[in-house]
Design an enzyme around this catalytic site. Sequence first.
Site, PDB file in Angstrom:
ATOM      1  N   ASP A 161     -10.230   2.845  -3.290  1.00 51.76           N
ATOM      2  CA  ASP A 161     -10.942   1.664  -2.826  1.00 51.76           C
ATOM      3  C   ASP A 161     -12.344   1.598  -3.422  1.00 51.76           C
ATOM      4  O   ASP A 161     -13.072   2.594  -3.491  1.00 51.76           O
ATOM      5  CB  ASP A 161     -11.054   1.680  -1.297  1.00 51.76           C
ATOM      6  CG  ASP A 161      -9.708   1.465  -0.627  1.00 51.76           C
ATOM      7  OD1 ASP A 161      -8.753   1.083  -1.332  1.00 51.76           O
ATOM      8  OD2 ASP A 161      -9.618   1.673   0.592  1.00 51.76           O
ATOM      9  N   ASP A 164       0.823  -1.208   0.000  1.00 53.81           N
ATOM     10  CA  ASP A 164       0.000   0.000   0.000  1.00 53.81           C
ATOM     11  C   ASP A 164       0.861   1.264   0.000  1.00 53.81           C
ATOM     12  O   ASP A 164       2.088   1.213  -0.086  1.00 53.81           O
ATOM     13  CB  ASP A 164      -0.947  -0.029   1.202  1.00 53.81           C
ATOM     14  CG  ASP A 164      -2.321   0.523   0.880  1.00 53.81           C
ATOM     15  OD1 ASP A 164      -2.430   1.409   0.021  1.00 53.81           O
ATOM     16  OD2 ASP A 164      -3.307   0.074   1.508  1.00 53.81           O
ATOM     17  N   TRP A 220      -3.056   4.154  -6.247  1.00 58.38           N
ATOM     18  CA  TRP A 220      -4.169   4.402  -7.160  1.00 58.38           C
ATOM     19  C   TRP A 220      -4.034   5.676  -7.975  1.00 58.38           C
ATOM     20  O   TRP A 220      -5.014   6.192  -8.481  1.00 58.38           O
ATOM     21  CB  TRP A 220      -5.489   4.419  -6.400  1.00 58.38           C
ATOM     22  CG  TRP A 220      -5.461   5.292  -5.190  1.00 58.38           C
ATOM     23  CD1 TRP A 220      -5.793   6.605  -5.112  1.00 58.38           C
ATOM     24  CD2 TRP A 220      -5.079   4.906  -3.877  1.00 58.38           C
ATOM     25  NE1 TRP A 220      -5.634   7.067  -3.839  1.00 58.38           N
ATOM     26  CE2 TRP A 220      -5.202   6.042  -3.049  1.00 58.38           C
ATOM     27  CE3 TRP A 220      -4.635   3.709  -3.305  1.00 58.38           C
ATOM     28  CZ2 TRP A 220      -4.902   5.999  -1.692  1.00 58.38           C
ATOM     29  CZ3 TRP A 220      -4.341   3.680  -1.957  1.00 58.38           C
ATOM     30  CH2 TRP A 220      -4.477   4.823  -1.173  1.00 58.38           C
ATOM     31  N   GLY A 221      -2.853   6.166  -8.146  1.00 55.17           N
ATOM     32  CA  GLY A 221      -2.658   7.288  -9.055  1.00 55.17           C
ATOM     33  C   GLY A 221      -2.568   6.767 -10.480  1.00 55.17           C
ATOM     34  O   GLY A 221      -1.486   6.655 -11.042  1.00 55.17           O
TER      35      GLY A 221
END
Length: 435
Positions: free
Chosen positions: A217, A152, A196-197
Amino acid sequence: MAGILTVLGVLAVLLATSSGVFALENGVARLPVLGYNTWNAYACNIDENLILETASLMQSLGLQDVGYTHVNLDDCWAEKNRTADGLLAPNAERFPSGFNNLTSQLHDMGFQAGIYEDSGWLTCAGYPGSYSNELLDATTFQNWGFDYLKYDNCYIPFDDVIRQGTYGKYQRMADAIAQLASSSGESPLIYSLCEWGWSQVWIWGTTVGNSWRVDGDIADNWDALANIINLATFITGYTNYYGRNDLDILEVGNGNMTYDENKSHFTAWALLKSPLLIGTNLSAASPDIIGILKNTEILAINQDPTVGMSISPFRWGINPDWTSNSSYPAQYWSGPSENGTVFMLLNTLDEPANMFFNLTESPWIRAGRQYSVRDLWTHTDNGTAVRNFTAAAVPPHGVVALLLQDAGDEPAGILPLCAVYYQCSSENGTSVDGS
């Protein structure tokens, strides 16, 4: 409705035609991972009994038999502090038998085991992160018997500490995993990037990890699914063997979606070759939900041993092609497979719709040929398509998944002479419209 952005044609072509050949071919995760992840159903409420009960359910429900072979822990498994030797440690209350015992039991049951960590100082839930301890932690995970690492991106060190970008931070663990595999002679950990970019991950994820998240998410509602599908639309070319876009954990059956939305969710994730990690409380899942997850014809496309690429849109439908719209993503998709051309027709409307397309709109279909039609949800052979196909009354937010196989030349005498009129002519230059 979310704002609409028309994507520049040059960028669109670049993304669509990227081959994904720069994937991290490290001997693991050639195909998307299928399994279970604890976060969406249980968050931090995990312990060793829950993990083993979930594995047993995956067996008794037949999920392992159709290919779900990973059981992955997410956040909150650790003690809040490292040991005096600087090592990570499993929470003694929730994992009293230790991880070697847990992974051994999972392996004996025929599963691979996954664990979660973070590239920053702490995990997203506030447990010790791996920054500056990458090799030590990778070694620990291997010694515990884990096969997979979800990594993460929380609690990022200050710039004057890290002195590198996100790429460099994730590369640190990639280097540690490679070094460990080289020194130990064991297979490297499967490396799943939870960053998540999407505007940058698809550029460098292919050389760092085996999968990379495309968005934040997931949530268990249609709007969230439509948004993720829309983002994935423009980066399908970066999925292939050993590296793929990760659309996040499967929310199939978690309560806020209709049966048809759940089918669309599973179909899109599978045919775009995302990892398929179930996030459902299996003890409460209905037979219908288990049936969606066990659709072997859809799973076969996800696990295709011959073709690693994702399906891609050939027509957007509601919007002009190459339009980004988080509420109404592309509706008409296709891609090759070892057994024919796969089609996904996605009804993004709030009402039933007929969905029509000319076969040769898909780049994988040949002109002048007819095609047998296999419905991957009804599991029926539905005759032969010649030149075009219509799916009637597709439910709101519903999906149709088809496999078309070449069935020979189309019947003689069909007019017009070309299914697509534009620039169609005889050898002497006579156009189909007679001009």
